[in-house]
Design an enzyme around this catalytic site. Structure first.
Site, short mmCIF file in Angstrom:
data_model
loop_
_atom_site.label_atom_id
_atom_site.label_comp_id
_atom_site.label_asym_id
_atom_site.label_seq_id
_atom_site.Cartn_x
_atom_site.Cartn_y
_atom_site.Cartn_z
N GLU A 175 0.88 -1.18 0.00
CA GLU A 175 0.01 -0.04 -0.05
C GLU A 175 0.99 1.22 0.08
O GLU A 175 0.40 2.19 0.99
CB GLU A 175 -1.11 0.08 1.15
CG GLU A 175 -1.72 -1.41 1.19
CD GLU A 175 -2.79 -1.26 2.70
OE1 GLU A 175 -2.68 -0.29 3.53
OE2 GLU A 175 -3.42 -2.13 2.45
N GLU A 284 -6.01 -10.92 -0.71
CA GLU A 284 -6.66 -10.67 0.37
C GLU A 284 -8.16 -10.79 0.01
O GLU A 284 -8.95 -9.98 0.44
CB GLU A 284 -6.14 -9.44 0.88
CG GLU A 284 -4.78 -9.35 1.46
CD GLU A 284 -4.48 -7.79 2.04
OE1 GLU A 284 -5.36 -7.20 2.64
OE2 GLU A 284 -3.30 -7.75 2.06
C1 XIL Z 1 -5.65 -6.30 8.66
C2 XIL Z 1 -6.11 -7.54 9.50
O1 XIL Z 1 -6.93 -8.45 9.05
C3 XIL Z 1 -6.58 -6.89 10.77
O2 XIL Z 1 -6.71 -8.08 11.81
C4 XIL Z 1 -5.81 -6.02 11.50
O3 XIL Z 1 -6.35 -5.37 12.76
C5 XIL Z 1 -5.43 -4.79 10.50
O4 XIL Z 1 -5.02 -5.50 9.20
N1 XIL Z 1 -4.68 -4.62 3.94
C6 XIL Z 1 -3.73 -5.62 4.28
C7 XIL Z 1 -3.80 -6.41 5.56
O5 XIL Z 1 -2.64 -5.43 3.61
O6 XIL Z 1 -2.64 -6.66 6.21
C8 XIL Z 1 -4.88 -5.83 6.41
O7 XIL Z 1 -5.37 -6.88 7.57
C9 XIL Z 1 -6.21 -5.56 5.75
C10 XIL Z 1 -5.88 -4.55 4.58
#
Ligand code: XIL
Length: 370
Positions: A175, A284
């Site tokens: 990101e 994701e």
């Molecule tokens: C999220 C997790 O799922 C949560 O448990 C945590 O509180 C915050 O991060 N983008 C990403 C992930 O790259 O690492 C994130 O994961 C969700 C958004």
């Protein structure tokens, strides 16, 4: 007399043909039903990963305590790749300058190894879930670029080296490109960018590559299907690749919802990033039943939202299958609707393929029907 015997004969012929056709139809419908039953029985024994065997690995984001009871069985049955939802992130794994905390990440890697699963690492450099100490000196002042880069290098080298040969690929940079809202701004104004400028982009990939030359290295981001953000990412990666920076893939996070992205934008992003010679992974994946994250009305898993979700899942997996030569993995973000990181209070988002009782949802059966 003649006419009547003719009529009789044609009646007999008609009845016999009708009877024959009926018997044949009945027989064939039995055969189809038999086949269907046999297949669906076999299908319930198969896991998602088995349906996608000739396509790409199917992964899931987990916590160290995910491997208990029925959920452990579900994970083993359906997935052949694991990602740590949180515990490999810089903050949890490297809480203080001189202290790494490996136990939680090791649990996930050990479970994967014991069950013949791959592990994709997430993530080495991010603006979030990173210890504040990284950017501060003993007096609490912001560190220089030299100090920040030296710490980042140590972090990446230690983490990648520890899991060398066990973690096959890494989201090296997460990101780091600005959102589409501001089309003139390319880079996210993260602490890394503010302290180091854009040169940390190339460095993080080089350090990861030095620590494990076999690891597949990804740039990972969300809203990658948005044309403005897509172009920003494309341009940055193109420049880095031209300079010889070891980037091998793009992770499309896939935090989508039943209305977004469009099939056209999804296809366009996969094609555009692939045109750079990069592999694509959906890293994701979850599909919220809400169009917007700020939607606060709790609508529940209504039949109409369920249908929209089924249609959306069907669409994206059709695209993934068609583009299987470009896609090297699809990872879901969480196991089942029992818990998603998107749930807020009593507003549940129902974004996954397994329900709160860990049973496959209707969307699951559409995803495996091809
Ligand atoms: C999220 C997790 O799922 C949560 O448990 C945590 O509180 C915050 O991060 N983008 C990403 C992930 O790259 O690492 C994130 O994961 C969700 C958004």
């Amino acid at each position: 007399m003649k006419t009547s015997s003719f009529t009789k004969r044609s009646l007999i012929t008609f009845v016999s043909v009708f009877a024959l056709v009926s018997v044949l139809m009945l027989l064939s419908s039995y055969r189809v039903a038999g086949r269907k039953n046999a297949t669906s029985e076999a299908d319930t024994l198969k896991g998602l990963k088995d349906f996608y065997k000739g396509y790409f690995p199917i992964g899931v984001a987990v916590a160290p305590n995910s491997f208990e009871g029925a959920q452990a069985e579900l994970i083993k049955k359906h997935f052949n790749s694991l990602t740590a939802e949180n515990v490999m992130k810089p903050g949890p794994i490297h809480p203080e300058e001189k202290r790494y905390f490996w136990d939680d990440a090791d649990k996930i890697v050990n479970f994967a190894q014991a069950n013949g699963m791959k592990v994709r690492g997430h993530t080495l450099c991010w603006h979030s879930q990173t210890g504040a100490w990284m950017f501060k000196d003993a007096a609490g002042n912001q560190v220089s670029k030299e100090v920040a880069l030296a710490r980042l290098k140590d972090h990446i080298t230690q983490v990648v080296s520890r899991y060398k040969g066990k973690v096959y690929g890494w989201d090296v940079l997460n990101e780091a490109i600005a959102d589409d809202r501001d089309s003139t701004k390319i880079f996210r104004e993260s602490p890394w960018y503010k302290i180091c400028g854009e040169e940390y982009f190339a460095k993080v990939f080089q350090w990861a590559h030095e620590a494990d030359p076999n690891a597949v290295l990804f740039y990972n981001d969300y809203n990658t299907e948005n044309p403005v953000k897509r172009d920003k990412i494309y341009n940055v990666l193109k420049k880095l690749l031209k300079e010889g920076v070891p980037i091998h893939g793009v992770g499309l996070q896939g935090h989508w919802n039943v209305d977004n992205p469009s099939e056209q934008n999804l296809r366009a992003s996969i094609d555009k990033f692939s045109s750079l010679g990069l592999k694509i992974q959906i890293t994701e994946l979850d599909v919220s039943i809400y169009s917007s994250r700020t939607d606060t009305v709790n609508i529940g898993f209504t039949p109409s939202r369920e249908q929209k979700q089924i249609d959306f899942y069907k669409m994206i997996f059709k695209v993934f299958r068609e583009k299987k030569d470009l896609i090297t993995g699809v990872t879901f973000w969480n196991v089942s609707d029992r818990r998603s990181w998107l749930d807020r209070g009593n507003k549940k988002v129902y974004p996954l393929l397994f329900d709160e009782n860990l049973k496959p949802k209707k969307a699951y059966w559409e995803v495996v029907k091809f």
